[in-house]
Design a protein around this motif. Structure first.
Motif, short mmCIF file in Angstrom:
data_model
loop_
_atom_site.label_atom_id
_atom_site.label_comp_id
_atom_site.label_asym_id
_atom_site.label_seq_id
_atom_site.Cartn_x
_atom_site.Cartn_y
_atom_site.Cartn_z
N HIS A 252 0.31 5.85 -3.62
CA HIS A 252 -0.09 4.49 -3.24
C HIS A 252 -1.29 4.58 -2.32
CE1 HIS A 252 4.19 4.36 -4.24
NE2 HIS A 252 4.01 3.11 -4.62
N ASP B 112 -4.36 1.47 -6.00
CA ASP B 112 -3.93 0.27 -5.28
C ASP B 112 -2.63 -0.25 -5.87
OD1 ASP B 112 -5.84 -0.02 -3.31
OD2 ASP B 112 -7.28 -0.86 -4.71
N TYR C 58 -7.27 -11.00 -1.02
CA TYR C 58 -6.65 -9.68 -0.92
C TYR C 58 -5.22 -9.73 -1.46
CZ TYR C 58 -4.70 -5.42 0.94
OH TYR C 58 -4.07 -4.21 1.05
N THR D 229 -2.53 2.57 -0.46
CA THR D 229 -2.38 1.90 0.82
C THR D 229 -1.48 2.67 1.78
OG1 THR D 229 -0.65 0.65 -0.28
CG2 THR D 229 -2.77 -0.45 0.02
N ASP D 230 -0.85 3.75 1.30
CA ASP D 230 0.10 4.47 2.14
C ASP D 230 -0.47 5.81 2.60
OD1 ASP D 230 2.20 5.67 3.38
OD2 ASP D 230 3.69 5.06 1.90
N SER E 56 -3.64 -7.81 -4.84
CA SER E 56 -2.65 -6.76 -4.71
C SER E 56 -1.49 -6.93 -5.69
CB SER E 56 -2.14 -6.67 -3.26
OG SER E 56 -1.58 -7.90 -2.89
#
Lengths: 626, 353
Positions: A416, A446, B311, A418-419, B315
Motif C-alpha cells: 500500500h 495507491d 483526494y 500510503t502505508d 482513493s
C-alpha cells in the motif's frame, strides 16, 4: 510628436489603472480580515464566552478524526468513523463488556436459543427510550431487521448479519423472535443499530437517505447527534435519559483534522482533547509533554504477508498471474522461515507492536492461539536454505534460486503506497530473501484492490481489524467466499480454499457453547498456520493520546490495558469524566492573543491606508505633470 | 481544451499587424468575431472534457465496491446490491450514455461513497475553496506584480537580489511543510509568540452567526492564506520582473525619458503596461486553478474544500465524484481562459483585430 511612440490608446490605460486599483483594493481587503478580526474580537470574546456559558455551561470533549462520514444512515455507513458514531447514537441488541469483550446486555436484557438452534428469543429492556420520548420496543427491532431482509438497499451496510435470517417478529413489545435458516454462532454479536420505526418508516429510498438533514437525530444510545457539517464537525449531546446513565461531558465533538501532525498540534494547544492513530514518532514527541497522556494499547489488527495460492473461482477455473512456485508449500515455508519478526517489531513498529503468530490478536484472549513448538516457524535463515535445497530449488551461478522448471524465484509483493510500514518491511524482506537467493520486487500502489481481486500478485501485505466475534475474519478464508466466476469478485481475502479449514468453520458457526467454539476457532488458526498461505508478522499497537487537564478519567477496552478509539462499545466517550477546569471552560489565554491580533490588524489597516493615500497622491502629481 | 493562448494570440496579432496594417475600421465587429470564436472553442472544449472524463477514470485501476467494503463484513448479495446501486452492473456503453444524458441536463450523478448528488457535494465545498485560494491568488498576484516591478526597475541592486532570493526560497519550500511550521509557531505558540490562530478547520463551530461568523472564518483563513501566498507570489514576481526587463531596453522608454517624464511615470505609464500581458495571462491561469484549490494546504489546515474531496474521491475511486470534480476543474480553467481571451483585445487592441 514623440507622444505617439508607445502607441497606446486611452481606453486600455484606464483599464490598467482599474486593474492596478483592484490590486491595491485586494491588498487592502486581504488586511481587512485581520483588521476586522482585531477590533471586534476584543469585544466579541466576552460575548462568545457568555453565549457558550449560557448554552452548555460546560465541558466539551473534542475528538480529532480524519476519516469523512460516508453516511449518517446506519443502513449505508461503512466507514469506521460513521459506525463508531452510530454506536453512540443507537443501542444494539447486545454490547461487549469493557473488561473482556464478552457479550453483555444492550437493548436486549436476555436471549435464549431454541433446542434446534434455529430460533432465538430476545427480551427487550423496558427502560430504553428514544430521544423524542417514545419507548424503544421489540417492534422497532423487528422492523429494522425486516426492512434489511426485504429491501436490499437497507441491507447495504449490515446485510451480512441478516443474510441467514428466515423470519423476525415482535410477539409483544418486550419480545423479539428471530428464526434462522441454519444455526449461526454470531447471534449475540449482531452489530446492527436498531432504529426507531416511527421515524424511519417514512423513509422512501434507503439507498439515498443519508439521515443528515434533521437534527437532533432520534436515537436511544448514550449520545444524541445534534449537528453535522461535512468534513468540519459532528456534535453530540448526552442522552439524559440513557438507561445506563447519562455521559458526564456536556458535549462531544468530533472535529476534522485531515493531517495527523496538525491534529497533534491541536492536542498540544488544547483545541482537541483526544487524538487517535499516532505514529511512533508523534507518540514519542508527546510523551514528555505536560498534561498529555499517551496510551500505547494492544491493537485489534494483525499485520501479515499473504501469498497468492493460485487465484480461482467457484466454478473451478484459475486466473491471475501468481508465481507458480508459491503453490509449493516448501517455498512458502522457506520464505516465512526467513522473516525476522522481532526485527520488524523493533525497527519498523519501534516497539509499538507485538510479535505475531496466530491469526487473532492476544487482545481477544479466549480465541488467541499460539503454535506449538513442533509446528512453529521461528526465524531461521539456515533452515530456510535447507528447505529450499531439499525441495530442489538450487542456487545457480549468479546465486539465484531456480526452480525445477528453470524459472528463477523472483517474486512481487503488493504494498500500500500510503502505508510506510509496508515499504519499510519490503526493504527488510528484500534483504532477508535476497540472502536466500530469492528476488523481490516491492510494488506500491495507491489502490491494491484491483490486482488483488484479479489475482495478479505473488505476495501481498495484508491486515485486518478483528472483531470480538471472529466469525467474519475467519469466513474470508473459506471456499464459499471465492468469486463465482473469474469475472466476479468474491468476499475472499486471498483465494484460500481448504477443506479442513472449511469443515472447522462450519462447526464453529453452529456451536453455541463458548468454550467449545473457542477451541474450534483455535484449531482453525492452527490449520491456517500449517497451510502456510499467510504469515502473521505483528499485532500493531493502537497509539493515541489525550489531555489530562480536560479528561479526568476514561475507560479503556480492555479495561486493564486497552484502547479508546474504535472500541466495541461506547465505553470511552460514555465513561469520560471532565476535570474541574474543563467543566468551567475558560478562554483566558485568548485575551492576550486578541490583543496581538488587534495590534497587527490595526497596523495593517494604517499601512494600507497610508499606501493607498500615497499612491493616489503620486498618481495625481504624475497626471498633473504629464 | 483551450490552452492559455496568449503567446499564440500575441504572435497572431503581430502577424495581423504586419500584414493588415493599422486599419482601425470594423474593430468592434472584429472583436465580436474574436469573442464568438473563443466562446465556440470553449464550448467544444467543455464537451470534450465531459466525454473524456468518463473514460479517463475508467482506466485507473481499482474496484470501487471492493475498496469501499474493505474491512467490513460483506456478503456477495451486499456486493451485488452496491454494484446495482452504482450502476456498475450495466454494460459500459450504457453507463456512458446514461452519464452523457445526465451530464447534459446538468446532473453529474450520485457519489458512491457519500450517497449524495455530486453537484451538491461540490457546491457544498466550492465556496470554501474559492474563498481560500481566491483570496490567496488575489493577494499573491498583487504582491508579485508590485515586487516584480520594483525588482526589475532596480535590477541588480541589493533590493532586487534580496527580493528574488526570498521569493525563490519560499517558492521551493513545500507548502505542507511551511503550513505545519506556521501551525507550530503561530497556532500552538512558540517561545514568546502566543498561539494566535486556530490549528485547522474553517470555523470554530461555536454557533456564531452574522458578523461574528465572518470574523471567525477570517481568523481561520489567515494561516492557510499566508502559506499559499508565501509559496505562490514568486511566480508572478518572476514573470513580471523578466517581462519588464525585456521592455526596459525599449527605445520608447528612452524617448519617454527624453520627454522629461519622471522616472516613476515612465515606469507606470509606459513600461509596466507593456510588460503586463504575460503576467495577466498567468494570473488568469492561476484563477483557473482556484477551483482545484491546493490539496496539500487544504489537508494541512483541514480546510473543508474541493482538494480534500478530490483526494477522497480518487482513493476509492468514487467514479461519479472524480468525474464531476474533473469537469468542474477543467470547466474553471476553460472559463478563465475564455475571460482572458475576451479581455486581451481590451488590454492590447492588436489582439483580435
Amino acid at each position: 510628436m514623440v507622444t505617439k511612440v508607445p502607441s497606446r490608446p486611452a481606453a486600455p490605460r484606464r483599464l490598467l489603472r482599474l486593474l492596478l486599483a483592484t490590486g491595491v483594493a485586494a491588498t487592502a481587503l486581504s488586511a481587512v480580515p485581520q483588521a476586522a478580526q482585531a477590533s471586534p474580537a476584543a469585544s466579541a470574546a466576552p460575548v462568545a464566552q457568555a453565549t457558550a456559558d449560557a448554552k452548555s455551561g460546560g465541558a466539551t470533549l473534542t475528538v480529532a478524526v480524519s476519516q469523512s462520514i460516508d453516511s449518517l444512515s446506519p443502513f449505508l455507513a461503512q466507514k469506521l468513523t460513521s459506525t463508531s458514531i452510530h454506536r453512540l447514537a443507537y443501542e444494539y441488541l447486545t454490547n461487549y463488556d469493557a473488561k473482556d469483550a464478552r457479550t453483555i446486555p444492550g437493548l436486549a436484557t436476555a436471549w435464549t436459543p431454541s433446542a434446534d438452534k434455529l430460533t432465538w428469543t430476545y427480551t427487550i429492556r423496558e427502560d430504553s427510550k428514544w430521544s423524542d420520548g417514545k419507548p424503544a420496543t421489540a417492534e422497532d427491532a423487528a422492523w429494522t431487521f425486516n426492512k434489511m431482509m426485504t429491501d436490499p438497499n437497507a441491507a447495504t451496510a449490515n446485510g451480512s448479519f441478516t443474510a441467514n435470517f428466515k423470519k423476525v417478529t415482535a410477539t409483544d413489545p418486550r419480545t423479539l423472535v428471530i428464526e434462522l435458516k441454519k444455526p449461526q454462532a454470531t447471534m449475540t454479536a449482531l452489530d446492527v443499530p436498531i432504529v426507531p420505526k416511527h421515524v424511519w418508516e417514512k423513509v422512501g429510498d434507503f439507498s439515498k437517505f443519508n439521515n443528515d438533514q434533521q437534527f437532533p437525530i432520534v436515537g436511544n444510545g448514550p449520545f444524541v447527534i445534534t449537528d453535522f457539517k461535512v468534513d468540519q464537525y459532528i456534535k453530540l449531546k448526552p442522552n439524559k435519559t440513557f438507561w445506563r446513565g447519562a455521559p458526564k461531558f456536556d458535549e462531544l465533538v468530533f472535529k476534522y483534522y485531515k493531517d495527523g501532525d496538525a491534529a497533534v498540534a491541536a492536542l498540544q494547544k488544547g483545541e482537541v482533547s483526544f487524538v487517535p492513530n499516532l505514529t511512533p514518532a508523534q507518540a514519542a514527541a508527546l510523551k514528555s509533554q505536560k498534561n498529555i497522556k499517551v496510551n500505547d494499547a494492544p491493537g485489534r489488527r494483525f499485520f501479515a504477508i499473504a501469498t497468492n495460492p493460485g487465484a480461482r473461482s467457484q466454478d473451478g477455473r484459475t486466473f491471475g498471474n501468481g508465481h507458480k512456485a508459491l503453490l509449493d508449500p516448501a517455498v512458502r515455508k522457506a520464505l516465512f522461515l526467513a522473516v525476522d519478526r522481532t526485527t520488524i517489531v523493533d525497527k519498523v513498529f519501534q516497539g509499538h507492536a507485538v510479535e505475531g503468530e496466530g491469526y487473532i490478536p492476544p487482545r481477544f484472549g479466549s480465541y488467541f492461539w499460539k503454535p506449538e513448538a513442533a509446528q512453529k516457524r521461528a526465524y531461521d535463515p539456515a533452515a530456510a536454505a535447507k528447505v529450499l535445497d531439499a525441495a530442489g530449488y538450487r542456487k545457480n551461478a549468479e546465486g539465484k534460486r531456480v526452480g525445477k522448471d528453470g524459472k528463477a524465484l523472483d517474486f512481487r509483493i503488493l504494498c500500500h503506497a500510503t502505508d510506510p510500514n509496508d515499504k519499510a518491511i519490503g526493504k527488510y524482506l528484500q534483504e532477508w530473501w535476497g540472502k536466500l537467493g530469492i528476488g523481490l520486487k516491492v510494488e506500491c500502489l495507491d489502490s491494491v484492490s484491483d490486482p488483488w481481486v484479479k489475482g495478479d500478485y505473488d505476495l501481498a501485505f495484508d491486515g485486518w481489524s478483528v472483531n470480538p466475534d471472529p466469525d467474519y475474519v475467519l469466513s474470508i478464508h473459506t471456499c464459499g467466499t471465492l468469486p463465482a466466476t473469474p469475472k466476479d469478485s468474491g468476499a475472499t481475502d486471498n483465494f484460500i480454499c481448504d477443506k479442513e479449514f472449511d469443515a472447522l468453520y462450519a462447526q464453529q458457526a453452529v456451536e453455541y457453547d463458548a468454550a467449545k467454539r473457542a477451541d474450534l476457532v483455535k484449531r482453525m488458526q492452527s490449520r491456517l498456520y500449517d497451510t502456510g498461505y499467510m504469515n502473521i508478522m505483528a499485532y500493531p499497537n493502537a497509539l493515541e493520546a489525550y489531555r489530562t487537564d480536560q479528561i479526568k478519567s476514561i475507560t479503556t477496552m480492555p479495561e486493564a490495558a486497552g484502547n479508546l478509539w474504535g472500541q466495541d462499545g461506547y465505553w470511552s466517550w460514555w465513561s469520560a469524566v471532565p476535570t474541574a477546569s474543563a467543566a468551567s471552560s475558560d478562554d483566558s489565554d485568548d485575551s492576550s492573543a486578541t490583543g496581538v491580533i488587534l495590534g497587527v490588524g490595526a497596523a495593517a489597516v494604517v499601512l494600507v491606508g497610508v499606501g493607498v493615500w500615497a499612491a493616489r497622491r503620486r498618481r495625481a502629481g504624475a497626471d498633473d505633470r504629464e | 481544451m483551450t490552452t492559455a493562448s496568449t503567446p499564440a494570440d500575441v504572435a497572431r496579432a503581430e502577424q495581423a499587424r504586419a500584414t493588415d496594417g493599422a486599419s482601425r475600421t470594423g474593430s468592434s465587429l472584429g472583436y465580436l468575431r474574436h469573442a464568438a470564436g473563443k466562446l465556440g472553442g470553449a464550448l467544444v472544449s467543455l464537451l470534450a472534457v465531459l466525454v473524456t472524463s468518463f473514460f479517463l477514470f475508467r482506466i485507473i485501476p481499482g474496484d470501487p465496491v471492493k475498496a469501499m467494503t474493505h474491512g467490513v463484513p460483506t456478503t456477495a448479495e451486499q456486493l451485488a446490491t452496491l454494484r446495482r446501486q452504482f450502476g456498475l452492473d450495466l454494460p459500459l456503453w450504457q453507463q456512458f450514455t446514461d452519464y452523457c444524458a445526465k451530464a447534459l441536463s446538468g446532473d453529474l450523478g450520485t457519489s458512491f461513497q457519500f450517497r449524495a448528488p455530486v453537484g451538491e457535494l461540490i457546491a457544498e465545498k466550492l465556496p470554501a475553496t474559492l474563498l481560500l485560494t481566491g483570496v490567496a491568488v488575489v493577494i499573491y498576484s498583487a504582491l508579485g506584480l508590485w515586487l516584480g516591478t520594483r525588482s526589475a526597475w532596480r535590477h541588480g541592486g541589493l533590493g532586487d537580489k534580496l527580493n528574488t532570493g526570498i521569493a525563490l526560497t519560499l517558492w521551493s519550500v513545500p507548502s505542507f511543510w511551511l503550513g505545519l511550521l506556521l501551525i507550530i509557531v503561530f497556532s500552538v505558540g512558540m517561545g514568546p509568540i502566543p498561539g494566535l490562530f486556530p490549528t485547522g478547520g474553517m470555523e470554530s463551530g461555536t454557533g456564531e452567526t452574522g458578523f461574528g461568523y465572518v470574523l471567525d472564518v477570517a481568523h481561520h483563513l489567515v494561516l492557510p492564506v499566508v502559506t499559499l501566498v508565501a509559496v505562490g507570489y514568486a511566480q508572478t514576481l518572476l514573470v513580471m520582473r523578466s517581462s519588464l526587463l525585456d521592455e526596459m531596453g525599449g527605445d520608447y522608454l528612452t524617448t519617454a525619458r527624453a520627454k522629461g517624464l519622471r522616472d516613476d511615470v515612465v515606469r507606470r505609464r509606459h513600461a509596466v503596461p507593456n510588460a503586463l500581458l504575460p503576467t495577466v495571462t498567468m494570473i488568469f491561469i492561476n484563477l483557473g486553478h482556484v477551483a482545484a484549490g491546493s490539496i496539500l494546504v487544504e489537508t494541512v489546515f483541514s480546510w473543508p474544500g474541493l482538494g480534500g474531496l478530490f483526494y477522497q474521491a480518487l482513493s476509492v475511486p468514487d467514479l461519479p465524484l472524480v468525474q464531476g470534480l474533473f469537469v468542474v476543474f477543467a470547466g474553471a480553467m476553460i472559463l478563465m481562459n475564455l475571460i482572458a481571451d475576451l479581455l486581451y483585445p481590451m488590454l492590447d487592441p492588436r489582439v483580435g483585430r
